[in-house]
Structure formats: C-alpha cells, structure tokens
Design an enzyme around this catalytic site. Structure first.
Site, PDB file in Angstrom:
ATOM      1  N   HIS A  46      14.635   3.406  -2.186  1.00  0.00           N
ATOM      2  CA  HIS A  46      13.240   3.593  -2.711  1.00  0.00           C
ATOM      3  C   HIS A  46      12.654   4.896  -2.721  1.00  0.00           C
ATOM      4  CE1 HIS A  46      12.666  -1.266  -2.623  1.00  0.00           C
ATOM      5  NE2 HIS A  46      13.928  -0.816  -3.381  1.00  0.00           N
ATOM      6  N   GLU A  48       9.754   5.409  -1.940  1.00  0.00           N
ATOM      7  CA  GLU A  48       8.958   5.931  -0.530  1.00  0.00           C
ATOM      8  C   GLU A  48       9.761   6.310   0.510  1.00  0.00           C
ATOM      9  OE1 GLU A  48       8.924   3.172  -2.710  1.00  0.00           O
ATOM     10  OE2 GLU A  48       6.917   1.761  -2.323  1.00  0.00           O
ATOM     11  N   CYS A  76       7.321  -2.445  -1.580  1.00  0.00           N
ATOM     12  CA  CYS A  76       8.119  -3.726  -1.202  1.00  0.00           C
ATOM     13  C   CYS A  76       7.725  -3.913   0.452  1.00  0.00           C
ATOM     14  CB  CYS A  76       9.407  -3.818  -1.490  1.00  0.00           C
ATOM     15  SG  CYS A  76      10.385  -2.802  -0.536  1.00  0.00           S
ATOM     16  N   CYS A  79       9.529  -0.829   2.474  1.00  0.00           N
ATOM     17  CA  CYS A  79       8.646   0.141   2.449  1.00  0.00           C
ATOM     18  C   CYS A  79       7.358   0.323   3.290  1.00  0.00           C
ATOM     19  CB  CYS A  79       8.581   0.713   0.971  1.00  0.00           C
ATOM     20  SG  CYS A  79      10.129   1.105   0.113  1.00  0.00           S
TER      21      CYS A  79
END
Lengths: 144, 144
Positions: A46, A48, A76, A79
């Site tokens: 992801h 992040e 999410c 993260c």
C-alpha cells in the site's frame, strides 16, 4: 495532497486502485508513493507502507515524529497499525472509506500523539476512485 | 512452530524483540522470518509482514490461500490487517498479547476464511519474551 493525488493517478495508469501518498518532514518531502499491490503481487505494498518504510530509511529512524502523511484515502487497518508504530505528528487524508477504512475499529487505532484531519481534496480523490471502478466494471461487462 | 521459535531466538540474538514466524503452503516451507524493526529502522519489518511479502513473491500471488502462518506471538493490528488482505487459510500463534495484539479490536480484523488456533508452544514463546525484557531492564539499571 496535490502530490498525493498525482501519485494516485500514477497508480491508476498502472492499473492499480488509485491511492497515493506523500510524507513530509518539516516542509521537506521525504517520500512519495502509490499503491502497487498488483504490480508487486504483495498485499503489503500500500502507498502508506511504502512511504513509511522509505521515509524511515531516509531519517534513519523508526519513528516519524514531526512528519505529516498525506494520503488520498482513509488508511486501512494495516496502514493505521503501521502508523501507530511510526507515530507521525499528523495524518491528513482526502476521502473517507467507510467500508475498508480503519475508523471501523475506532480512532484509537492510531497513536494518541497523531493528530488527524480529512476532507482536503476529497472530491478529486473520490472521483478518481469512482472512475477506476467504473472502468473496471465496463471491462468486466465487455469480457462477458 | 519450532522453526518460528528458532526465528524468534535469532531476533533475540540480534537485539530485537524475539518474535518469529514461518509460512507454510501445503507442507512446503515458503518463508521464515523474524522481527527486524531495529536492524532495518522500520516499524513495518515485523516477522509476519516480511514472511507475507516473501511468500507472495514465491507464489506470484497476492493471496496466500492454502497457506498457514505460524507465529510466536499474537499478531498486532498492522499484521492482522495484512493477513486480512492476504487471506491465509490458517493462522496459528503461540502466546497471546493482550496489550498489543489484534484481538483488542475483535476477531473480525482477519479475513472470515482464515481459521485461527493458538497456544502451541505458548510457554516457550512467553519465556523468551520475558527473558528479553528482563535483560533489557537489567541493562537499563546498569546504565543508571
């Protein structure tokens, strides 16, 4: 957030869900990244997570105090969990994600020292995500 | 779980919180890893995240269906979030972590298709963690 949206557009061009982020330390851009889960075949890729790892390398510190993470979508739980460990001073996200966002588990998922703001360029981010899923549905119906 | 404990001991020798894990796919060992957050200066370098990334590379798949993750401590919310995306068939952990474990946020953090078991070699894992924090406290008091 403008740069984070640029990153989200790069993700889109690469066929990824368009989410982008940047990490800033005292007015200095430390990292910029976008979602790469498809390209890297890796659920942890992801935007992040990539930016947190990369900024930590740059600062040579696990902790991202005095940093702000700008991301185009509410993080999410994975993260948010990473942000809890990294403790940035601020998290700013554009669009809410009631279905997959961390707030389903409450704001306590983040570190208590992280301040949160949201809504900055929300419409631009949401429009990009809508466009992505719309295109995906169209492709799917063409294949049928 | 014996191999996961070996990994935890490696973490201990490297001055890391002793947590280890292995990922198994149909009786085949796909990856083994230990916590490396200090060495890599990276909060995301938990044993589970490293093993998930590495196993996904091996399988060339984001999804770890038919895989079992054995880990010596109940995963944190970040790792549980990653497991939710990766959807392994099974998660087996040794010791519970009431303070930092994902169960503070409920079992719904994992994917519904992931079955969970725990308690296997719990004592060995807990003893290793106790020893690590005991040593750390002793070092701290020596420094004073």
């Amino acid at each position: 957030m403008k740069l984070a949206l640029e990153e989200a557009r790069r993700a889109m061009e690469a066929g990824e869900i368009p989410i982008g982020c940047v990490l800033v330390h005292r007015m200095q851009l430390l990292s910029r990244s976008h979602n790469q889960t498809q390209q890297l075949n890796d659920v942890t890729a992801h935007a992040e997570i990539i930016s947190i790892s990369s900024a930590s390398q740059f600062l040579q510190s696990k902790y991202l105090e005095n940093c702000t993470l700008y991301v185009t979508l509410e993080p999410c739980p994975m993260c948010a969990g990473a942000l809890r460990w990294a403790r940035p001073a601020r998290l700013v996200y554009a669009a809410e994600d009631p279905k997959m966002g961390y707030l389903r588990y409450g704001s306590g998922m983040l570190h208590p020292s992280t301040r949160v703001a949201f809504g900055l360029m929300r419409e631009e981010s949401a429009a990009l995500l809508r466009e992505f899923f719309q295109r995906k549905r169209e492709l799917k119906s063409l294949k049928r």
